[in-house]
Design a protein around this motif. Sequence first.
Motif, PDB file in Angstrom:
ATOM      1  N   LYS A 230      17.465  53.794   8.917  1.00  0.00           N
ATOM      2  CA  LYS A 230      16.941  53.621   7.560  1.00  0.00           C
ATOM      3  C   LYS A 230      16.996  54.920   6.746  1.00  0.00           C
ATOM      4  CE  LYS A 230      13.722  49.949   8.879  1.00  0.00           C
ATOM      5  NZ  LYS A 230      12.289  49.530   8.904  1.00  0.00           N
ATOM      6  N   ALA A 231      17.251  56.037   7.403  1.00  0.00           N
ATOM      7  CA  ALA A 231      17.211  57.341   6.730  1.00  0.00           C
ATOM      8  C   ALA A 231      18.594  57.759   6.255  1.00  0.00           C
ATOM      9  CB  ALA A 231      16.646  58.396   7.668  1.00  0.00           C
ATOM     10  N   LEU A 232      18.598  58.748   5.350  1.00  0.00           N
ATOM     11  CA  LEU A 232      19.842  59.339   4.846  1.00  0.00           C
ATOM     12  C   LEU A 232      20.079  60.669   5.555  1.00  0.00           C
ATOM     13  CD1 LEU A 232      22.178  59.554   2.723  1.00  0.00           C
ATOM     14  CD2 LEU A 232      20.516  60.697   1.229  1.00  0.00           C
ATOM     15  N   TYR A 233      21.357  60.935   5.888  1.00  0.00           N
ATOM     16  CA  TYR A 233      21.718  62.177   6.559  1.00  0.00           C
ATOM     17  C   TYR A 233      22.915  62.818   5.881  1.00  0.00           C
ATOM     18  CZ  TYR A 233      18.685  60.435  10.228  1.00  0.00           C
ATOM     19  OH  TYR A 233      17.597  59.950  10.908  1.00  0.00           O
ATOM     20  N   LEU A 234      22.928  64.145   5.923  1.00  0.00           N
ATOM     21  CA  LEU A 234      24.097  64.890   5.489  1.00  0.00           C
ATOM     22  C   LEU A 234      25.015  65.122   6.684  1.00  0.00           C
ATOM     23  CD1 LEU A 234      22.616  67.673   3.181  1.00  0.00           C
ATOM     24  CD2 LEU A 234      24.326  65.982   2.505  1.00  0.00           C
ATOM     25  N   VAL A 235      26.315  65.217   6.406  1.00  0.00           N
ATOM     26  CA  VAL A 235      27.282  65.615   7.425  1.00  0.00           C
ATOM     27  C   VAL A 235      27.948  66.893   6.939  1.00  0.00           C
ATOM     28  CG1 VAL A 235      29.443  65.047   8.594  1.00  0.00           C
ATOM     29  CG2 VAL A 235      27.717  63.278   8.244  1.00  0.00           C
ATOM     30  N   GLY A 236      27.900  67.940   7.751  1.00  0.00           N
ATOM     31  CA  GLY A 236      28.601  69.168   7.414  1.00  0.00           C
ATOM     32  C   GLY A 236      30.092  68.949   7.615  1.00  0.00           C
ATOM     33  N   LEU A 237      30.811  68.840   6.523  1.00  0.00           N
ATOM     34  CA  LEU A 237      32.226  68.439   6.579  1.00  0.00           C
ATOM     35  C   LEU A 237      33.128  69.599   6.194  1.00  0.00           C
ATOM     36  CD1 LEU A 237      34.200  66.075   7.022  1.00  0.00           C
ATOM     37  CD2 LEU A 237      33.941  65.525   4.587  1.00  0.00           C
ATOM     38  N   SER A 238      33.762  70.208   7.184  1.00  0.00           N
ATOM     39  CA  SER A 238      34.683  71.321   6.916  1.00  0.00           C
ATOM     40  C   SER A 238      36.097  70.824   6.653  1.00  0.00           C
ATOM     41  CB  SER A 238      34.699  72.264   8.122  1.00  0.00           C
ATOM     42  OG  SER A 238      35.292  71.626   9.241  1.00  0.00           O
ATOM     43  N   GLY A 239      36.424  69.638   7.165  1.00  0.00           N
ATOM     44  CA  GLY A 239      37.784  69.118   7.084  1.00  0.00           C
ATOM     45  C   GLY A 239      38.512  69.215   8.410  1.00  0.00           C
ATOM     46  N   GLY A 240      37.915  69.934   9.376  1.00  0.00           N
ATOM     47  CA  GLY A 240      38.498  70.037  10.708  1.00  0.00           C
ATOM     48  C   GLY A 240      38.307  68.762  11.496  1.00  0.00           C
ATOM     49  N   ALA A 241      38.973  68.682  12.634  1.00  0.00           N
ATOM     50  CA  ALA A 241      38.962  67.461  13.443  1.00  0.00           C
ATOM     51  C   ALA A 241      37.537  67.041  13.806  1.00  0.00           C
ATOM     52  CB  ALA A 241      39.790  67.680  14.704  1.00  0.00           C
ATOM     53  N   ASP A 242      36.712  67.984  14.223  1.00  0.00           N
ATOM     54  CA  ASP A 242      35.380  67.641  14.707  1.00  0.00           C
ATOM     55  C   ASP A 242      34.519  67.022  13.620  1.00  0.00           C
ATOM     56  OD1 ASP A 242      36.348  68.904  16.965  1.00  0.00           O
ATOM     57  OD2 ASP A 242      35.370  70.816  16.491  1.00  0.00           O
ATOM     58  N   SER A 243      34.470  67.670  12.456  1.00  0.00           N
ATOM     59  CA  SER A 243      33.597  67.171  11.391  1.00  0.00           C
ATOM     60  C   SER A 243      34.119  65.869  10.792  1.00  0.00           C
ATOM     61  CB  SER A 243      33.415  68.236  10.308  1.00  0.00           C
ATOM     62  OG  SER A 243      34.626  68.518   9.649  1.00  0.00           O
ATOM     63  N   VAL A 244      35.440  65.735  10.709  1.00  0.00           N
ATOM     64  CA  VAL A 244      36.015  64.481  10.206  1.00  0.00           C
ATOM     65  C   VAL A 244      35.659  63.337  11.154  1.00  0.00           C
ATOM     66  CG1 VAL A 244      38.169  63.229   9.777  1.00  0.00           C
ATOM     67  CG2 VAL A 244      37.890  65.566   8.927  1.00  0.00           C
ATOM     68  N   ALA A 245      35.800  63.588  12.461  1.00  0.00           N
ATOM     69  CA  ALA A 245      35.459  62.561  13.442  1.00  0.00           C
ATOM     70  C   ALA A 245      33.981  62.205  13.350  1.00  0.00           C
ATOM     71  CB  ALA A 245      35.809  63.045  14.839  1.00  0.00           C
TER      72      ALA A 245
ATOM     73  N   ASP B 270      43.729  60.667  16.453  1.00  0.00           N
ATOM     74  CA  ASP B 270      45.146  60.285  16.563  1.00  0.00           C
ATOM     75  C   ASP B 270      45.298  58.775  16.691  1.00  0.00           C
ATOM     76  OD1 ASP B 270      45.880  62.919  16.409  1.00  0.00           O
ATOM     77  OD2 ASP B 270      46.159  63.189  18.573  1.00  0.00           O
ATOM     78  N   SER B 271      44.353  58.152  17.397  1.00  0.00           N
ATOM     79  CA  SER B 271      44.458  56.706  17.635  1.00  0.00           C
ATOM     80  C   SER B 271      44.292  55.890  16.360  1.00  0.00           C
ATOM     81  CB  SER B 271      43.420  56.270  18.669  1.00  0.00           C
ATOM     82  OG  SER B 271      42.101  56.327  18.127  1.00  0.00           O
ATOM     83  N   ILE B 272      43.557  56.442  15.389  1.00  0.00           N
ATOM     84  CA  ILE B 272      43.354  55.705  14.126  1.00  0.00           C
ATOM     85  C   ILE B 272      44.211  56.291  13.002  1.00  0.00           C
ATOM     86  CG2 ILE B 272      41.030  54.990  14.768  1.00  0.00           C
ATOM     87  CD1 ILE B 272      39.925  57.192  12.948  1.00  0.00           C
ATOM     88  N   GLY B 273      45.039  57.282  13.334  1.00  0.00           N
ATOM     89  CA  GLY B 273      45.941  57.862  12.343  1.00  0.00           C
ATOM     90  C   GLY B 273      45.239  58.688  11.281  1.00  0.00           C
ATOM     91  N   GLN B 274      44.113  59.286  11.648  1.00  0.00           N
ATOM     92  CA  GLN B 274      43.352  60.065  10.665  1.00  0.00           C
ATOM     93  C   GLN B 274      43.787  61.529  10.686  1.00  0.00           C
ATOM     94  OE1 GLN B 274      40.894  59.299   8.248  1.00  0.00           O
ATOM     95  NE2 GLN B 274      41.484  61.405   7.756  1.00  0.00           N
ATOM     96  N   ARG B 275      44.130  62.039   9.520  1.00  0.00           N
ATOM     97  CA  ARG B 275      44.526  63.440   9.393  1.00  0.00           C
ATOM     98  C   ARG B 275      43.290  64.342   9.343  1.00  0.00           C
ATOM     99  NH1 ARG B 275      46.311  64.941   4.944  1.00  0.00           N
ATOM    100  NH2 ARG B 275      45.528  63.181   3.716  1.00  0.00           N
ATOM    101  N   TYR B 276      43.518  65.620   9.587  1.00  0.00           N
ATOM    102  CA  TYR B 276      42.485  66.634   9.470  1.00  0.00           C
ATOM    103  C   TYR B 276      43.170  67.976   9.266  1.00  0.00           C
ATOM    104  CZ  TYR B 276      43.755  67.061  14.414  1.00  0.00           C
ATOM    105  OH  TYR B 276      44.451  67.186  15.590  1.00  0.00           O
ATOM    106  N   VAL B 277      42.408  68.998   8.930  1.00  0.00           N
ATOM    107  CA  VAL B 277      42.987  70.322   8.711  1.00  0.00           C
ATOM    108  C   VAL B 277      42.593  71.237   9.868  1.00  0.00           C
ATOM    109  CG1 VAL B 277      43.051  70.125   6.203  1.00  0.00           C
ATOM    110  CG2 VAL B 277      41.004  71.059   7.317  1.00  0.00           C
ATOM    111  N   THR B 278      43.337  72.316  10.020  1.00  0.00           N
ATOM    112  CA  THR B 278      43.068  73.277  11.091  1.00  0.00           C
ATOM    113  C   THR B 278      42.786  74.643  10.485  1.00  0.00           C
ATOM    114  OG1 THR B 278      44.515  72.097  12.640  1.00  0.00           O
ATOM    115  CG2 THR B 278      43.983  74.400  13.153  1.00  0.00           C
ATOM    116  N   ASP B 279      41.647  75.213  10.866  1.00  0.00           N
ATOM    117  CA  ASP B 279      41.270  76.555  10.426  1.00  0.00           C
ATOM    118  C   ASP B 279      42.079  77.555  11.250  1.00  0.00           C
ATOM    119  OD1 ASP B 279      40.093  79.006   9.942  1.00  0.00           O
ATOM    120  OD2 ASP B 279      38.036  78.249  10.015  1.00  0.00           O
TER     121      ASP B 279
END
Length: 437
Positions: free
Chosen positions: A18-33, A172-181
């Motif tokens: 029921k609550a709202l959460y923030l996601v720290g999104l850098s664009g890297g694989a971990d945060s995108v996932a 990779d299984s869902i074809g989702q791109r991400y960036v690499t630092d």
Amino acid sequence: MLRRVQQFIEKNHLLNRKALYLVGLSGGADSVALMLILQELGYRVEAAHCNFKLRSAESDRDENFVRNLCSELDIQLHVIHFDTKEYADLHKVSIEMAARDLRYGYFRQLCKDIGAEGICIAHHRDDAVETLLMNLLRGAGIHGLTGIRAKNDFVIRPLLCLSRREIVEYLDSIGQRYVTDSTNLEGDVLRNKVRLRVLPLLEEIAPGAIANIDKTANYLCEAEKVYDAEVQRESLALKADSGEVSIDEMLRQPSPSVFLHEWLMPFGFNSSQTEQILSAINSEPGREFTSTTHTLVVDRSKLIVEPKSQPMKSIKMPECGTYRYDETITYKVEITEDTNISKSADVATVDADKVKFPLLLRPIENGDWFIPFGMTGRKLVSDYLTDRKFTILQKRRQLALTDASGAIVWLIGCRTDNRFKVSADTTKILRITYKLD
């Protein structure tokens, strides 16, 4: 994999649907996932991206990627830019520490602004193992060998049950791109060395090493609860919250060094100082140790820790009146014909005709002596205070009031000098009162 994450969330009571959460999104694989998984599991999320302006075009590339991704997923995005180098220079900290301070300060404020319950960070199992190994290399105690906590204040880490490989395979299984630092690929930083060299070597030597180290960290997390409970029990038994601990009672504990480390760590003392303090107990009574905020003294039968205080000062009192010693203490000096003798520790009454102005309020000094009220022989102030079981720190704060001849009229809060006592011949009394605001 989604089921494992959900079970991990439920086991550790991390999120509320029921609550709202923030996601720290850098664009890297971990945060995108992380963002995709939480969205797939039905949690309410918004994204937060920090552009630290440290990698020129690459930083802008990451921001653009995140903006496009959130637009595609219809997720609210919050973006902030930081001048990280300027902050690091201003606060005299490393770039890494500056980025951390800025990031978590922003996340905390943003959570308050939008009513979010916390910020979800994409640390995974490999990150936890890296942290454990790095802390091990630095000589950490049990608290440093428990990896990364699933929840710490408002920071939540739902992916600690997954490995980096599982995260990449999922994307990779869902074809989702991400960036690499690109800085994560540089082998000149300790964490990167552990990630790029040590972990692969451990897996080569002993397949499953990372998973097994993570299991050990989880065991240590449980052991830590027992450890903390015992330390807390010892602290209560020794009344350590008073800032003083009996040396004899401490030495009777199962592990004096563990107790001492845990007691002093919040006051800024390090493990090296803990060892020195233990050594000084039997060989160097009176020795002092300091942290950035506190002072510890090995006193006769106890250890005493107090916040650092400002050096004691002296003030001259040329005549009757009210004098402020510091922000909290004032002294009132007056002459009265009321010959009642004070029995209060904060009021001194002496024969006014025996005292010569100006008066001087000052810290006690080596060699100071006086004749305590009711006695006939002189006594060193240091011996008098020792007899009253004053600690070294208390002695350092002790003030004396002297007259123009240099004689001690009043050992503040303790005793007046018998040479200035009120007698049957006294016609005027000098009354000195000190008051805490």
